[in-house]
Enzyme design. Structure first.
Site, PDB file in Angstrom:
ATOM      1  N   ILE A  39       0.970  -1.300  -0.353  1.00  0.00           N
ATOM      2  CA  ILE A  39       0.106   0.133   0.016  1.00  0.00           C
ATOM      3  C   ILE A  39       1.037   1.313  -0.072  1.00  0.00           C
ATOM      4  CG2 ILE A  39      -1.602   1.216   1.475  1.00  0.00           C
ATOM      5  CD1 ILE A  39      -2.834  -1.343   2.270  1.00  0.00           C
ATOM      6  N   ASP A  40       0.713   2.234  -1.065  1.00  0.00           N
ATOM      7  CA  ASP A  40       1.742   3.308  -1.071  1.00  0.00           C
ATOM      8  C   ASP A  40       0.974   4.234  -0.114  1.00  0.00           C
ATOM      9  OD1 ASP A  40      -0.796   4.547  -2.172  1.00  0.00           O
ATOM     10  OD2 ASP A  40       0.212   4.235  -4.430  1.00  0.00           O
TER      11      ASP A  40
END
Lengths: 82, 414
Positions: A39-40
């Site tokens: 997940i960025d």
């Protein structure tokens, strides 16, 4: 009223799924947001904004960086809702 | 600059007439209209003066993954759907990502995202503004969505020139290929501006038809009773590559892209120059840049939006370019069926022009009950066959700001 770990985990898993498409059943307490779930930072901030609204809690930016795993976030929200 | 032939090998459309090219083209030939009453609560809540539009044929939620819908403005969602169809239609060419480019366009950008973020800010405060707001509202978002999906690394460019935008993107794609910097380019445009703010704004300047009681008959290019354009939305995409490359991989070739041209009126911010000299120069340049003669042109997909002033101005420009030959040209104005897709219009109409050459059939202009006596054109009102041979057709687009963009195509014969 404090929320239970199970309630928060399932609610958070829905938010993560909504944002990223990751299946809810793979979102477990020991999973790292970045290393395991990929997940960025922008998705993480979106999940935080949505979690604040969903669980009616405040998660200051300076605390977000300490939320490495799903379990960290769940514990934080459980405590904040108490 | 090299002067290899450039060809169209893939097309995609997500439009008011259909969710793909097949449905869109079939409904266009059948003379259907994509305009209908807007079923959203905002129409009555805000008491909008215009209550209809040509909205996309299906909700993108039913086509895209949920997380794609969440992270993309509708203008990017439409782009992704059309871009994927065009790419698949081209046979998903095996191309080095560093030689694959995108030339996209939009007129307005992510207006749904922009206005909803503003409402969140006003009502809930800065903490509730979504972190994806900026990448979702930026006008280069749709092109970036298409390019990221296909890993295009030879440049993702977006042109913004109002209603001329996506014809200009085709011109840019030709330049991209002729410069030698890319081998394959996806060109197109998208718009998702059926939103109360643009509706109120276009209505305020008297640009929209107010035929609220009869939406399907509201867009009527060249008709004496035309009273403005019908707002449309959607996206279209075309895959362009050199003929040499297309032949080498055995690709289906729809048409040759002769070229294109962009000029500017520098006359008025919204009104077209009534003399039409800059628009005329764009048409002439587009046709002649590819080595064709004006007399080779047999078909024009006109910009003709169904506004009283605009349709006449384009006619004046057409007379200036073609003179006596204009009588031999089959003209169509497909905005009668699709409404006006603004930044998506040029690409959709270029696609129709390519299909007209490929199938040798001109699609009709609907709602032409009484042709304006001041506009002496051979307007096609039911599907008409085109002759054999290397015939040429052009697609015109003009936009607020005085932008004129023209793309020229030739029927492909191996």
């Amino acid at each position: 009223m404090a929320l239970s770990t199970e309630e928060v985990l399932s609610g958070l898993a829905e938010l993560v799924n909504d944002e990223t498409g990751i299946a809810t059943d793979t979102i477990a307490l020991d999973k790292s947001f970045t290393d395991d779930l990929d997940i960025d930072s922008i998705s993480m901030m979106t999940i935080v904004v949505n979690a604040e609204e969903k669980f009616d809690v405040k998660i200051p930016d300076e605390d977000v960086q300490n939320l490495t795993t799903v379990g960290d976030a769940v514990n934080y929200i459980v405590k904040a809702s108490a | 600059m090299t002067h290899q032939k450039i060809v169209v090998t893939g097309i995609g459309a997500f439009s008011p007439l259909g969710v793909n090219v097949n449905d869109t083209w079939a409904n266009l030939l059948a003379g259907k209209s994509g305009a209908r009453r807007i079923e959203a609560a905002y129409v009555s809540e805000l008491d909008l003066p215009v209550t209809f539009a040509a909205q996309v044929a299906q909700n993108p939620d039913e086509i895209l993954e949920r997380f794609e819908v969440k992270r993309l403005d509708p203008s990017s969602q439409y782009a992704l759907i059309a871009g994927r169809e065009a790419w698949a239609d081209a046979g998903s060419p095996d191309v080095d990502p560093e030689r694959l480019a995108v030339d996209w366009a939009t007129g307005i950008g992510g207006i749904w995202t922009l206005v909803s973020a503003w409402e969140d800010l006003r009502q809930k405060g800065p903490r509730r503004v979504m972190p994806m707001t900026v990448p979702m509202l930026m006008p280069n978002g749709p092109g970036a969505a298409v390019g990221m999906d296909l890993h295009a690394r030879a440049g993702i460019r977006t042109v913004v020139s109002a209603c001329a935008s996506s014809t200009e993107s085709i011109v840019n794609a030709v330049e991209h290929l002729r410069s030698g910097f890319a081998d394959v380019v996806i060109a197109g445009g998208s718009e998702a501006a059926v939103h109360p703010l643009p509706i109120a704004s276009f209505a305020a300047m008297q640009a929209l038809s107010k035929r609220n009681d009869d939406p399907t008959r509201a867009s009527r290019p060249y008709d004496v009773d035309r009273d403005g354009f019908v707002l449309g939305e959607g996206a279209a995409a075309l895959v362009l590559e050199t003929e040499e490359r297309a032949l080498a991989r055995g690709a289906k070739i729809y048409a040759e892209v002769l070229g294109g041209a962009v000029t500017s009126d520098a006359y008025h911010i919204t009104a077209p120059d009534p003399e039409g000299s800059a628009a005329a120069r764009a048409m002439k340049t587009a046709i002649e840049s590819g080595g064709a003669a004006l007399t080779d042109v047999v078909h024009i997909n006109a910009h003709a939006t169904s506004t009283p002033v605009g349709d006449i101005a384009e006619y004046n420009a057409l007379k200036r370019v073609f003179g006596d030959h204009l009588a031999k040209i089959a003209v169509t104005a497909t905005k009668g069926s699709t409404g006006h897709l603004l930044g998506g219009a040029g690409a959709l109409e270029a696609l129709f022009t390519v299909m007209a050459l490929y199938t040798r059939t001109v699609p009709p202009t609907i709602n032409l009950d009484n042709q304006d006596p001041e506009i002496v054109l051979d307007v096609v009102t039911s599907p008409r066959d085109l002759p054999a041979g290397p015939i040429v057709a052009i697609s015109n687009s003009f936009g607020f700001g005085g932008h004129n963009a023209v793309a020229a195509f030739r029927a492909y014969e191996a």
